[in-house]
Write an enzyme that holds these catalytic residues in place. Structure first.
Site, PDB file in Angstrom:
ATOM      1  N   TYR A   1     -57.176 -14.229  23.028  1.00 36.72           N
ATOM      2  CA  TYR A   1     -58.027 -13.224  23.684  1.00 36.72           C
ATOM      3  C   TYR A   1     -57.353 -12.606  24.896  1.00 36.72           C
ATOM      4  CZ  TYR A   1     -58.569 -17.129  26.855  1.00 36.72           C
ATOM      5  OH  TYR A   1     -58.283 -18.169  27.727  1.00 36.72           O
ATOM      6  N   GLY A   2     -56.192 -13.119  25.278  1.00 36.09           N
ATOM      7  CA  GLY A   2     -55.590 -12.707  26.546  1.00 36.09           C
ATOM      8  C   GLY A   2     -54.199 -12.134  26.377  1.00 36.09           C
ATOM      9  N   THR A   3     -53.266 -12.715  27.130  1.00 33.07           N
ATOM     10  CA  THR A   3     -51.918 -12.157  27.190  1.00 33.07           C
ATOM     11  C   THR A   3     -51.105 -12.371  25.913  1.00 33.07           C
ATOM     12  OG1 THR A   3     -51.090 -14.203  28.166  1.00 33.07           O
ATOM     13  CG2 THR A   3     -51.810 -12.468  29.692  1.00 33.07           C
ATOM     14  N   LEU A   4     -51.657 -13.143  24.966  1.00 30.80           N
ATOM     15  CA  LEU A   4     -50.921 -13.353  23.709  1.00 30.80           C
ATOM     16  C   LEU A   4     -51.201 -12.256  22.686  1.00 30.80           C
ATOM     17  CD1 LEU A   4     -51.303 -17.229  23.376  1.00 30.80           C
ATOM     18  CD2 LEU A   4     -49.143 -15.974  23.588  1.00 30.80           C
TER      19      LEU A   4
ATOM     20  N   GLU B   1     -49.681 -22.375  27.662  1.00 35.67           N
ATOM     21  CA  GLU B   1     -51.039 -22.502  28.224  1.00 35.67           C
ATOM     22  C   GLU B   1     -51.244 -23.836  28.945  1.00 35.67           C
ATOM     23  OE1 GLU B   1     -52.198 -19.789  28.244  1.00 35.67           O
ATOM     24  OE2 GLU B   1     -51.444 -18.778  26.468  1.00 35.67           O
TER      25      GLU B   1
END
Ligand code: PCA
Length: 175
Positions: free
Chosen positions: A16-19, A91
């Site tokens: 959901y983020g920087t990936l 992470e």
């Protein structure tokens, strides 16, 4: 490379983020030296969670507080064990983020572009999500997003790990 698939089971991950594609850490998933990753489609959580951006490094966090915030959009991938290990390292699972397996909705990008709702064009599946399991309650006072973009109108630009100040512990800001 594909012969590794016989040795390594696949793991489904909701990011959901920087990936995500076009986000600062996506290169990690594209690098075949890290293992295998196949994009399956767009994802949406089936439970509301707070998606916040926090610390002086503007890091996105999904907070493990169900029924608060939004149904969050992300992307779903199947990854091999080598790639999962790299994601866990990034992470800092399970010392910082903790991944847990959740039921999410999966839709192809094409289906998402139709007039139908996400729910109508998606199927339910289980996927790993990186959550912040414990956090300062003040994190709930800020904006809760539906989806993350580093280039969003919030203007909160992510600071990549390699440029961070090693003497500064940003975890203290959220834990
Ligand atoms: N990377 C993981 C968790 C938060 C982040 O920036 C992700 O994209 O899902």
């Amino acid at each position: 490379m594909y012969e590794n698939l016989f040795k390594s089971p696949l793991h489904r991950v909701f990011v959901y983020g920087t990936l995500k594609q076009s986000e600062p850490n996506h290169g990690l998933m594209k690098d075949t030296a890290n293992g295998y990753a196949k994009f399956l489609g767009l994802g949406k959580t089936t439970v509301q969670y707070p998606l916040v951006i926090a610390t002086k490094y503007n890091i996105p966090f999904l907070l493990k507080k169900p029924n608060t915030g939004n149904y969050v959009f992300g992307e779903i991938y199947d990854v091999d064990s080598n790639m999962l290990k790299r994601l866990d390292e990034l992470e800092e699972h399970p010392q910082f983020y903790e991944r847990t397996e959740e039921t999410v909705l999966l839709a192809s990008e094409a289906a998402f572009k139709s007039e139908k709702t996400f729910e109508e064009v998606s199927e339910s599946t289980k996927a790993w999500i990186y959550f912040l399991p414990k956090f300062k309650s003040s994190l709930l006072d800020g904006t809760m997003y539906k989806s993350y973009s580093n280039n969003g109108s919030h203007g909160l630009k992510y600071c990549e790990k390699y440029v961070r100040d090693s003497s500064y512990d940003h975890r203290k800001e959220v834990l």
